[in-house]
Design an enzyme around this catalytic site. Structure first.
Site, PDB file in Angstrom:
ATOM      1  N   ARG A 226      13.636  26.969 -27.178  1.00 28.16           N
ATOM      2  CA  ARG A 226      15.086  26.975 -26.854  1.00 28.16           C
ATOM      3  C   ARG A 226      15.537  25.728 -26.079  1.00 28.16           C
ATOM      4  NH1 ARG A 226      13.992  32.455 -25.602  1.00 28.16           N
ATOM      5  NH2 ARG A 226      14.535  33.763 -27.377  1.00 28.16           N
TER       6      ARG A 226
ATOM      7  N   LYS B  97      23.508  12.901 -30.290  1.00 31.60           N
ATOM      8  CA  LYS B  97      23.575  13.502 -31.631  1.00 31.60           C
ATOM      9  C   LYS B  97      22.153  13.589 -32.167  1.00 31.60           C
ATOM     10  CE  LYS B  97      28.162  12.390 -33.389  1.00 31.60           C
ATOM     11  NZ  LYS B  97      28.944  11.617 -34.362  1.00 31.60           N
TER      12      LYS B  97
ATOM     13  N   GLU C 266      26.779  -2.122 -36.268  1.00 31.15           N
ATOM     14  CA  GLU C 266      27.273  -1.171 -35.257  1.00 31.15           C
ATOM     15  C   GLU C 266      27.708  -1.911 -33.982  1.00 31.15           C
ATOM     16  OE1 GLU C 266      27.789   1.980 -35.876  1.00 31.15           O
ATOM     17  OE2 GLU C 266      26.443   2.538 -37.514  1.00 31.15           O
TER      18      GLU C 266
ATOM     19  N   LYS D 215      29.430   2.571 -25.877  1.00 34.71           N
ATOM     20  CA  LYS D 215      29.061   3.909 -26.364  1.00 34.71           C
ATOM     21  C   LYS D 215      29.123   4.917 -25.220  1.00 34.71           C
ATOM     22  CE  LYS D 215      27.059   6.813 -29.425  1.00 34.71           C
ATOM     23  NZ  LYS D 215      26.182   6.961 -30.549  1.00 34.71           N
TER      24      LYS D 215
ATOM     25  N   GLU E 101      32.839  15.007 -29.794  1.00 29.24           N
ATOM     26  CA  GLU E 101      33.662  14.445 -30.875  1.00 29.24           C
ATOM     27  C   GLU E 101      34.902  15.275 -31.182  1.00 29.24           C
ATOM     28  OE1 GLU E 101      31.319  12.275 -33.813  1.00 29.24           O
ATOM     29  OE2 GLU E 101      32.826  12.789 -35.309  1.00 29.24           O
TER      30      GLU E 101
ATOM     31  N   ARG F 108      35.626  10.060 -29.699  1.00 29.88           N
ATOM     32  CA  ARG F 108      34.293   9.738 -30.234  1.00 29.88           C
ATOM     33  C   ARG F 108      34.338   9.490 -31.749  1.00 29.88           C
ATOM     34  NH1 ARG F 108      28.331  12.158 -28.616  1.00 29.88           N
ATOM     35  NH2 ARG F 108      27.196  10.829 -30.084  1.00 29.88           N
TER      36      ARG F 108
ATOM     37  N   ASN G  34      33.255   6.112 -35.803  1.00 26.20           N
ATOM     38  CA  ASN G  34      32.994   6.201 -37.235  1.00 26.20           C
ATOM     39  C   ASN G  34      33.808   5.188 -38.048  1.00 26.20           C
ATOM     40  OD1 ASN G  34      31.147   8.341 -37.000  1.00 26.20           O
ATOM     41  ND2 ASN G  34      32.838   9.766 -36.691  1.00 26.20           N
TER      42      ASN G  34
ATOM     43  N   HIS H 290      32.712   4.210 -41.532  1.00 29.77           N
ATOM     44  CA  HIS H 290      31.655   5.136 -41.938  1.00 29.77           C
ATOM     45  C   HIS H 290      32.057   6.038 -43.103  1.00 29.77           C
ATOM     46  CE1 HIS H 290      29.739   3.679 -38.349  1.00 29.77           C
ATOM     47  NE2 HIS H 290      28.707   4.488 -38.462  1.00 29.77           N
TER      48      HIS H 290
ATOM     49  N   HIS I   4      29.598   5.949 -45.938  1.00 31.89           N
ATOM     50  CA  HIS I   4      28.878   7.170 -46.325  1.00 31.89           C
ATOM     51  C   HIS I   4      28.844   7.290 -47.851  1.00 31.89           C
ATOM     52  CE1 HIS I   4      27.634  11.390 -46.076  1.00 31.89           C
ATOM     53  NE2 HIS I   4      28.514  11.616 -47.031  1.00 31.89           N
TER      54      HIS I   4
ATOM     55  N   HIS J  13      22.035   1.777 -43.717  1.00 31.86           N
ATOM     56  CA  HIS J  13      23.231   2.348 -43.102  1.00 31.86           C
ATOM     57  C   HIS J  13      24.159   1.239 -42.574  1.00 31.86           C
ATOM     58  CE1 HIS J  13      25.735   5.151 -40.882  1.00 31.86           C
ATOM     59  NE2 HIS J  13      25.526   4.453 -39.789  1.00 31.86           N
TER      60      HIS J  13
HETATM   61  N1  GLY Z   1      27.082   7.386 -34.264  1.00 31.98           N
HETATM   62  C1  GLY Z   1      28.317   7.885 -33.839  1.00 31.98           C
HETATM   63  C2  GLY Z   1      28.234   8.783 -32.667  1.00 31.98           C
HETATM   64  O1  GLY Z   1      27.217   8.835 -32.006  1.00 31.98           O
HETATM   65  O2  GLY Z   1      29.166   9.493 -32.385  1.00 31.98           O
END
Ligand code: GLY
Length: 356
Positions: free
Chosen positions: A116, A138, A180, A222, A232, A236, A240, A243, A247, A260
């Site tokens: 957990r 993430k 990035e 960041k 997000e 946040r 993207n 992206h 994508h 990527h």
């Molecule tokens: N890679 C985008 C984020 O971490 O929100």
């Protein structure tokens, strides 16, 4: 080079990011304390950097996954849960992710679910992982039907990065990671963008000072965004930029064929061109974006045909798209951007045609 420290401010879950020339074991030991730790790494990174941690007495063990995106799977996670149970990893054992984005996402996902949730530390070894995926929590594995479909927001206890490891990174991956970095300049920091324009040669030559400044600036950007919007719900999503297009490019080209960062680079040009077509950014912004991306030897056009239904379907399949509406992060000129918004398919197709 002096070690730099940047904080991700998330209340009780705040954590430091350490940037130094080599991995500084004192920072590692300070984080781990008396606890035992278990390393998850991959077949490329283990022979290069695995030894650095094996000298420490409280290392419980190590799992080495095959290098590559296919390791980011529930099957691989299940193998490692078995390794952890056999090694008698307990709730206090710290999982250490030593590797690029695949290892970080997989190890973070395992840390978030094993018993957990156990603590974890990120030690990113690719530029992309350093400037993006290792910071912000993430964590995910892929499902055969979609990338990063099974995951969490689960923050590490600290992030340790060493600029010297970039010397062993293939040039193509270094360039892809720069996409990035450029993104932070476009969405939130015009001064940083201008600094990048002046420092391309130094960065491609891995000048230690230039790389350290780039890492510090990128993780500051960041950390600021994640500190404001961890899950997000708002700002946040601006991370993207490019992206949604990227994508679709990755999905249709086949993961691994286009990196990527390469897909994001071409996607950012498409996003900037859309912003220009909407009158919210200038032709000069588009020219500068293209020029900088090209200087880092990254693509400025998407390789996939945007007129095929599959391209739009892939964009609809992106996690940022809601109820079939495709959302795009658009620029307000270099250094600023909007939250994602829906744009008509024909409008996007016309912009992409103009870029060919
Ligand atoms: N890679 C985008 C984020 O971490 O929100």
């Amino acid at each position: 080079m002096n070690s730099k420290r940047v904080e991700v401010e998330l209340g009780a879950r705040s954590y430091p990011i350490f940037i130094s020339e080599d991995f500084q074991l004192e920072n590692f030991e300070q984080t781990i304390g008396q606890r035992r730790f278990y390393v998850i790494t991959d077949s490329h990174v283990a022979p290069l950097y695995g030894d650095q941690l094996s000298v420490l007495p409280n290392r419980l063990g190590q799992s080495i996954v095959p290098a590559g995106e296919s390791s980011k799977s529930l099957q691989q996670a299940e193998i490692i849960y078995g390794d952890l149970i056999r090694a008698k990893a307990d709730r206090k054992t710290v999982i250490v992710a030593l590797g690029g984005g695949v290892v970080g996402d997989l190890a973070g996902f395992i840390a978030s679910t094993y018993m957990r949730g156990v603590p974890f530390v990120q030690m990113p070894t690719s530029l992309l992982a350093m400037v993006d995926s290792s910071v912000g929590g993430k964590v995910a594995v892929n499902h055969p039907l979609g990338k990063n479909m099974i995951g969490h927001f689960y923050q590490p206890e600290s992030v340790l990065m060493a600029t010297s490891v970039l010397k062993t990174l293939p040039q193509r991956e270094l360039q892809a990671g720069m996409a990035e970095v450029i993104k932070y300049g476009i969405i939130m920091d015009a001064e940083f963008f201008a600094w990048l324009e002046q420092n391309v040669e130094k960065l491609l030559a891995l000048d230690p000072q230039a790389i350290a400044s780039t890492l510090e600036k990128s993780v500051c950007c960041k950390a600021q965004v994640v500190g404001e919007d961890e899950k997000e719900g708002g700002v946040r999503a601006t991370l993207n930029l490019g992206h949604t297009f990227g994508h679709a490019e990755e999905v249709l080209a086949g993961y691994g064929r286009v990196l990527h960062g390469e897909a994001v680079a071409a996607g950012m040009v498409a996003a900037m061109a859309t912003s220009v077509a909407l009158g919210q950014a200038s032709e000069d912004d588009l020219r500068r974006c293209r020029a900088l991306i090209l200087k880092f030897k990254l693509p400025i056009t998407l390789t996939q045909s945007h007129r095929q239904t599959e391209f739009w379907t892939a964009m609809e399949g992106d996690k940022k798209s809601l109820s079939g509406v495709v959302n795009f992060v658009l620029s307000r000129g270099i250094g600023g951007c909007d939250l994602p918004k829906a744009i008509q398919r024909t409008f996007i197709e016309n912009v992409l045609t103009s870029l060919r």
